[in-house]
Design an enzyme around this catalytic site. Structure first.
Site, short mmCIF file in Angstrom:
data_model
loop_
_atom_site.label_atom_id
_atom_site.label_comp_id
_atom_site.label_asym_id
_atom_site.label_seq_id
_atom_site.Cartn_x
_atom_site.Cartn_y
_atom_site.Cartn_z
N SER A 57 0.86 -1.19 0.00
CA SER A 57 0.00 0.00 0.00
C SER A 57 0.89 1.24 0.00
O SER A 57 2.11 1.14 0.21
CB SER A 57 -0.88 0.01 1.25
N ASP A 96 -1.22 -1.54 -4.02
CA ASP A 96 -2.58 -1.64 -3.48
C ASP A 96 -3.13 -0.21 -3.27
O ASP A 96 -2.46 0.62 -2.66
CB ASP A 96 -2.48 -2.39 -2.13
N ASP A 118 -7.18 3.39 -7.75
CA ASP A 118 -8.46 3.40 -7.04
C ASP A 118 -9.15 4.75 -7.21
O ASP A 118 -8.91 5.68 -6.43
CB ASP A 118 -8.22 3.09 -5.55
N GLY A 193 -10.32 -3.73 7.39
CA GLY A 193 -10.13 -3.70 8.84
C GLY A 193 -10.73 -4.92 9.54
O GLY A 193 -11.20 -5.87 8.91
N GLY A 226 -10.97 -6.22 1.25
CA GLY A 226 -11.60 -6.34 2.56
C GLY A 226 -12.05 -7.75 2.89
O GLY A 226 -13.12 -7.94 3.47
N SER A 228 -10.68 -10.23 4.84
CA SER A 228 -10.22 -10.94 6.03
C SER A 228 -11.41 -11.55 6.75
O SER A 228 -12.50 -10.96 6.78
CB SER A 228 -9.48 -9.98 6.97
N ASN A 268 -8.06 -9.96 -1.44
CA ASN A 268 -7.12 -9.16 -0.65
C ASN A 268 -7.25 -9.44 0.84
O ASN A 268 -8.34 -9.30 1.41
CB ASN A 268 -7.41 -7.67 -0.87
P1 13P Z 1 -8.73 -6.64 5.03
O1 13P Z 1 -8.64 -5.42 5.91
O2 13P Z 1 -10.06 -7.28 5.12
O3 13P Z 1 -7.62 -7.60 5.27
O4 13P Z 1 -8.60 -6.12 3.51
C1 13P Z 1 -7.34 -5.82 2.96
C2 13P Z 1 -7.44 -5.16 1.64
O5 13P Z 1 -8.48 -5.08 1.00
C3 13P Z 1 -6.21 -4.58 1.09
O6 13P Z 1 -6.43 -3.88 -0.09
O1 G3H Z 2 -6.56 -1.65 2.01
C1 G3H Z 2 -5.81 -1.40 2.93
C2 G3H Z 2 -4.72 -2.33 3.32
O2 G3H Z 2 -5.13 -3.14 4.39
C3 G3H Z 2 -3.46 -1.59 3.60
O3 G3H Z 2 -3.56 -0.86 4.78
O4 G3H Z 2 -2.94 1.46 4.14
O5 G3H Z 2 -2.77 0.65 6.53
O6 G3H Z 2 -1.17 -0.15 4.79
P1 G3H Z 2 -2.56 0.36 5.08
ZN ZN Z 3 -8.30 -2.88 -0.20
#
Ligand code: 13P
Ligand code: G3H
Ligand code: ZN
Length: 325
Positions: A57, A96, A118, A193, A226, A228, A268
């Site tokens: 990211s 990302d 994005d 998150g 997102g 997770s 992701n």
């Molecule tokens: P999570 O926060 O669900 O792991 O998603 C990560 C993500 O989408 C990174 O781009």
């Molecule tokens: O989409 C977000 C990812 O989880 C990356 O998070 O911007 O805190 O590195 P970050």
């Molecule tokens: Zn994301």
């Protein structure tokens, strides 16, 4: 000095996605910020023979320092070869949530093989214009591009959306054909998150919208951010050893599995890795308060992370065993 990802032995996502869509599985896209995370990802994916997308990211890039990151990126294929008995799994290095043309351009010069632009917070026509501009530039370098339509609730970069703005299936043909993107991130109820649903809310995503999107663009690579699942054993361990993560909840693994069997070919995952590391570090430090060598708590954290990623590749995404198809 500019370097092409091809010189680093990395690959773009085109071939990975084609095989994943045809094979009914999804490629893991794991975020990393440091050495232990990159080791865990490569170890897990090499051991399970899974292709992988390493995600960076904008925040990770500045946290790790982009000059140091360059060395990690340059070494990653050699490292994968070393642990893979001379043969490396396919590895893409992906930006990302890129938020500007300039950032994408910079990452491409730096050795990234794939970028996300994005523009999902922009008005529709502006999203198209920005995405198209990035695609035109990236394709000159054989770098693949992910665009996004719809907005995830929660935090996306610095923008907070209170509610999901689901991807409108009626827009996807127009968006993908006018921009030329290689893959499309969609909003169907996932969010970034560890707090994805409020207490009492049914933790389900809109697989019906995914189906509608698939009907409009059959076989087109779809991306789910997102994703997770916020494993409750990890949340419990964090709380047991002094953490405060009340009501943390994620996407069910069954939903992710179902999406991965369809046109979703990139999933992701970042937060689950954060949870696995935090749980292991908290446990180690609580049980061995005399410990102060970072390797003694980062080592178990890396092992926990590797275990989590192996589980995802084998049991959730179905990518295990597909590295050398
Ligand atoms: P999570 O926060 O669900 O792991 O998603 C990560 C993500 O989408 C990174 O781009
Ligand atoms: O989409 C977000 C990812 O989880 C990356 O998070 O911007 O805190 O590195 P970050
Ligand atoms: Zn994301």
């Amino acid at each position: 000095m500019a370097i092409s990802y091809k010189e680093l032995g990395l690959v773009n996502t085109r071939d990975m996605f084609k095989k994943a869509v045809g094979g009914g599985y999804a490629i893991p896209a794991y975020n990393f910020n440091n050495l232990e995370q990159i080791q865990a990802i490569i170890l897990a994916c090499t051991e399970t023979k899974s292709p992988v997308i390493l995600q960076v990211s904008k925040g990770a890039r500045s946290y790790a320092n982009q000059t140091l990151l360059r060395f990690l990126a340059q070494g990653v294929v050699e490292y994968a070869k070393e642990i893979g008995g001379g043969k490396n799994i396919p590895i893409a290095l992906h930006l990302d949530h890129g938020d500007s043309f300039e950032l994408c351009q910079d990452c491409i010069a730096f050795g990234f093989s794939s970028v996300m632009i994005d523009g999902s917070h922009l008005p529709y026509e502006e999203n198209i214009a920005l995405t198209k501009k990035v695609v035109e530039y990236a394709h000159q370098h054989d770098v693949t591009v992910e665009g996004e339509l719809g907005v995830l609730a929660g935090i996306e970069d610095d923008v907070k959306a209170a509610e999901h703005i689901y991807t409108q299936p009626d827009e996807v043909v127009d968006f993908t054909s006018r921009t030329g993107v290689d893959s499309l991130a969609i909003s169907i109820g996932t969010s970034h998150g560890a707090f994805k649903f409020k207490p009492g809310q049914v933790p389900r995503i809109r697989l019906d919208i995914l189906q509608e999107i698939e009907k409009r663009i059959p076989g087109f690579p779809i991306v789910m951010h997102g994703s997770s699942s916020v494993p409750q054993d990890l949340v419990a361990k964090i709380n047991q050893y002094g953490g405060k993560m009340k009501d943390a909840v994620g996407i069910s693994e069954d939903d992710i599995r179902e999406a991965a069997r369809s046109a979703v070919c990139k999933v992701n995952i970042d937060s689950d890795g954060r949870l696995a590391m935090t749980a292991a570090i908290r446990e180690t430090l609580a049980k061995k308060p005399e410990e102060f060598d970072p390797r003694k708590y980062l080592g178990p954290a890396r092992d926990a992370l590797k275990g989590l990623y192996m589980h995802k590749c084998i049991n959730v995404l179905g990518s295990a065993g597909h590295a050398f198809d």
